[in-house]
Design an enzyme around this catalytic site. Sequence first.
Site, PDB file in Angstrom:
ATOM      1  N   GLU A   1       0.181  -2.570  16.843  1.00 33.52           N
ATOM      2  CA  GLU A   1       0.336  -3.995  16.546  1.00 33.52           C
ATOM      3  C   GLU A   1       1.119  -4.621  17.696  1.00 33.52           C
ATOM      4  O   GLU A   1       2.231  -4.189  18.007  1.00 33.52           O
ATOM      5  CB  GLU A   1       1.087  -4.197  15.237  1.00 33.52           C
ATOM      6  CG  GLU A   1       1.208  -5.675  14.861  1.00 33.52           C
ATOM      7  CD  GLU A   1       2.270  -5.944  13.817  1.00 33.52           C
ATOM      8  OE1 GLU A   1       2.059  -6.841  12.986  1.00 33.52           O
ATOM      9  OE2 GLU A   1       3.324  -5.276  13.845  1.00 33.52           O
TER      10      GLU A   1
ATOM     11  N   ASP B   1       2.121   4.107   8.658  1.00 32.74           N
ATOM     12  CA  ASP B   1       2.710   3.004   9.425  1.00 32.74           C
ATOM     13  C   ASP B   1       3.927   3.549  10.163  1.00 32.74           C
ATOM     14  O   ASP B   1       4.781   4.210   9.560  1.00 32.74           O
ATOM     15  CB  ASP B   1       3.149   1.877   8.492  1.00 32.74           C
ATOM     16  CG  ASP B   1       2.838   0.501   9.055  1.00 32.74           C
ATOM     17  OD1 ASP B   1       3.129   0.295  10.243  1.00 32.74           O
ATOM     18  OD2 ASP B   1       2.325  -0.345   8.314  1.00 32.74           O
TER      19      ASP B   1
ATOM     20  N   HIS C   1      -1.213  -7.636   5.348  1.00 36.48           N
ATOM     21  CA  HIS C   1      -0.023  -7.882   4.532  1.00 36.48           C
ATOM     22  C   HIS C   1       0.868  -8.981   5.101  1.00 36.48           C
ATOM     23  O   HIS C   1       1.772  -9.448   4.401  1.00 36.48           O
ATOM     24  CB  HIS C   1       0.781  -6.587   4.402  1.00 36.48           C
ATOM     25  CG  HIS C   1       1.353  -6.119   5.706  1.00 36.48           C
ATOM     26  ND1 HIS C   1       0.561  -5.641   6.738  1.00 36.48           N
ATOM     27  CD2 HIS C   1       2.625  -6.079   6.157  1.00 36.48           C
ATOM     28  CE1 HIS C   1       1.336  -5.324   7.761  1.00 36.48           C
ATOM     29  NE2 HIS C   1       2.592  -5.579   7.438  1.00 36.48           N
ATOM     30  N   ASP C   2       0.632  -9.392   6.350  1.00 35.30           N
ATOM     31  CA  ASP C   2       1.448 -10.432   6.988  1.00 35.30           C
ATOM     32  C   ASP C   2       0.731 -11.771   7.088  1.00 35.30           C
ATOM     33  O   ASP C   2       1.284 -12.736   7.636  1.00 35.30           O
ATOM     34  CB  ASP C   2       1.861  -9.994   8.403  1.00 35.30           C
ATOM     35  CG  ASP C   2       3.007  -9.001   8.394  1.00 35.30           C
ATOM     36  OD1 ASP C   2       3.783  -8.999   7.429  1.00 35.30           O
ATOM     37  OD2 ASP C   2       3.115  -8.219   9.358  1.00 35.30           O
TER      38      ASP C   2
ATOM     39  N   ASP D   1       3.901  -0.503  14.256  1.00 37.23           N
ATOM     40  CA  ASP D   1       4.385  -1.849  14.006  1.00 37.23           C
ATOM     41  C   ASP D   1       5.039  -2.434  15.261  1.00 37.23           C
ATOM     42  O   ASP D   1       5.877  -1.777  15.896  1.00 37.23           O
ATOM     43  CB  ASP D   1       5.390  -1.807  12.853  1.00 37.23           C
ATOM     44  CG  ASP D   1       5.796  -3.162  12.354  1.00 37.23           C
ATOM     45  OD1 ASP D   1       4.932  -3.878  11.836  1.00 37.23           O
ATOM     46  OD2 ASP D   1       6.990  -3.500  12.479  1.00 37.23           O
TER      47      ASP D   1
END
Length: 572
Positions: A270, A101, A343-344, A220
């Site tokens: 993302e 990430d 995860h979000d 991210d």
Amino acid sequence: MQHRDAPWWTDATVYQIYPRSFADGNGDGVGDLAGIRQRLGHLADLGVDVIWLSPIYRSPQADNGYDISDYDDIDPLFGTLDEFDALMGEVHALGMKLVMDLVVNHTSDEHAWFEQARSSRDDPKRDWYIWRDPLPVGPDGRGEGTDAAGTPGAGTFPTAWRSAFSGPAWTLDEATGQYYLHMFASKQPDLNWENPALRQAVYDMMNRWLDRGVDGFRMDVINHIAKDPASLEPGARGFVMGGRIHDHLREMHRYVFASRTDRELITVGEMPGVTVDDAALFTAQDRHELDMVFQFEHVGLDHGPSSKFDNRPFDLVALKRSLGRWQDGLADAGWNSLYLGNHDQPRSLSRFGDDGAHRYESATMLAAVLHLHRGTPYVYQGDEIGMTNAGFTSIEQYRDIESINWYAEEVEAGADPEVLLESLRFRSRDNARTPVQWSGGDAAGFSTGTPWIEVVANHHAVNVEADRASSDRSVFDWYRRLIALRHESPVVAHGRFEMLAPDDDRLYAFTRTLGDEQLLVLANWSGEPYELDPALHPVLRRRSVPEVVLGNVPHGIGSLTLAPWEVRVLRA
């Protein structure tokens, strides 16, 4: 079976690990690299091609690792660099790739860069972050600017931006008398990508990880690195993506990836708020920006007007309209990332399916619909056994900064705590962050200690051991078959997508076609039987029973009635 000259990742499947909740190898209650290494056989058996690790860099953990204080080290919570190297070697030996990430929209306020930047307005790294002077205060004591709620003349904040985690997006640094921007927590100051020295430092860091052996990056909120200058002017309401984003990503490609043609790498961005047209530009291979993007349109459809915690009823027609538009828009240029949860997001099974009486059927139906679209599918840890939302009943059980801040702000504004808790039970990010349920024993087999967040109460029945032992209702085995089908059948990865019955509010049906081969996917997205119309597709009008590639309700095969949450994949 890779199709012609298509990139390797078009027939790959990615598995996301949220390390603190995957497996605990040292018994301190927090997942770690040792735990991941112990469970690699599970992922190899599943058949995934890529493992993506959420952040494991050194961090104060204000946002569970998305606040990085040292990009070149592993946080002791998770292990050491030597352990990381051992993990990477074992992943590669099993034929899988490892993706890190990359969080470079912001750092921790404890990163050495920010500590230097805030030491003086004249420090060379000052411009590596985004600073603004307070707006003037008039004789009446009221500011001439706009406060964090957008009220003119009520404050000295440079703009009206709100943090994604509640409150103003600006924090005053008392020592230097300026505000710094943080789109997320106040401990996550935004980097200034207009500074070329900052960009070069990021590229150098990325190259060090690639030299170490990692196989790419999931980036991210990467579109946030380019802010439209007008959105940083006094009174501006919020972030607007700037056109320089394409320049930054092409430059990143030149400095980091262009020379590595001997490596099979992957880049995933993302990108909240991007459109289909944006994504076509970002992922067109001849533009050398990204391989694919995460877009948020389909997971925002059930958000109400006030916030993501304002829950709307699920609308299947709206979901089909959204996903279908992305399939069509990237059919000839670009590539889709396929996901329903991460995860979000809340657990996809609890959000989109039936996590009770039809848990197996709806878990497998959702998986089939997702994996049989055109794009690269992402499996979030625990989805492969049908894990569900947490079911927490008190705010003390939550650990997520977004959830805790939102709850506190709403309680202060006079909202009913029970109503707020009901919203969190459905929407909180902690729903996806509870420990993976490996067994029905203590702490769900996740740890020999006390887990950092409670395990879900249903772990006695829903766990890896029980699921993999099932002879005919194993969600794990269903995922394994879907992943194998993508590897073996080019039509799954590369076939043309066509949505059928787009306005039906219970049936999700589509075809995938490549040359003379076609698959027909029929999914009953409801808890009631569904009668298929033979006019939907010629295969339904044949007297002979069609070839069934996959089906999660065997007794229904050959019938025109779909059982609740049934999915059938037919060779047309």
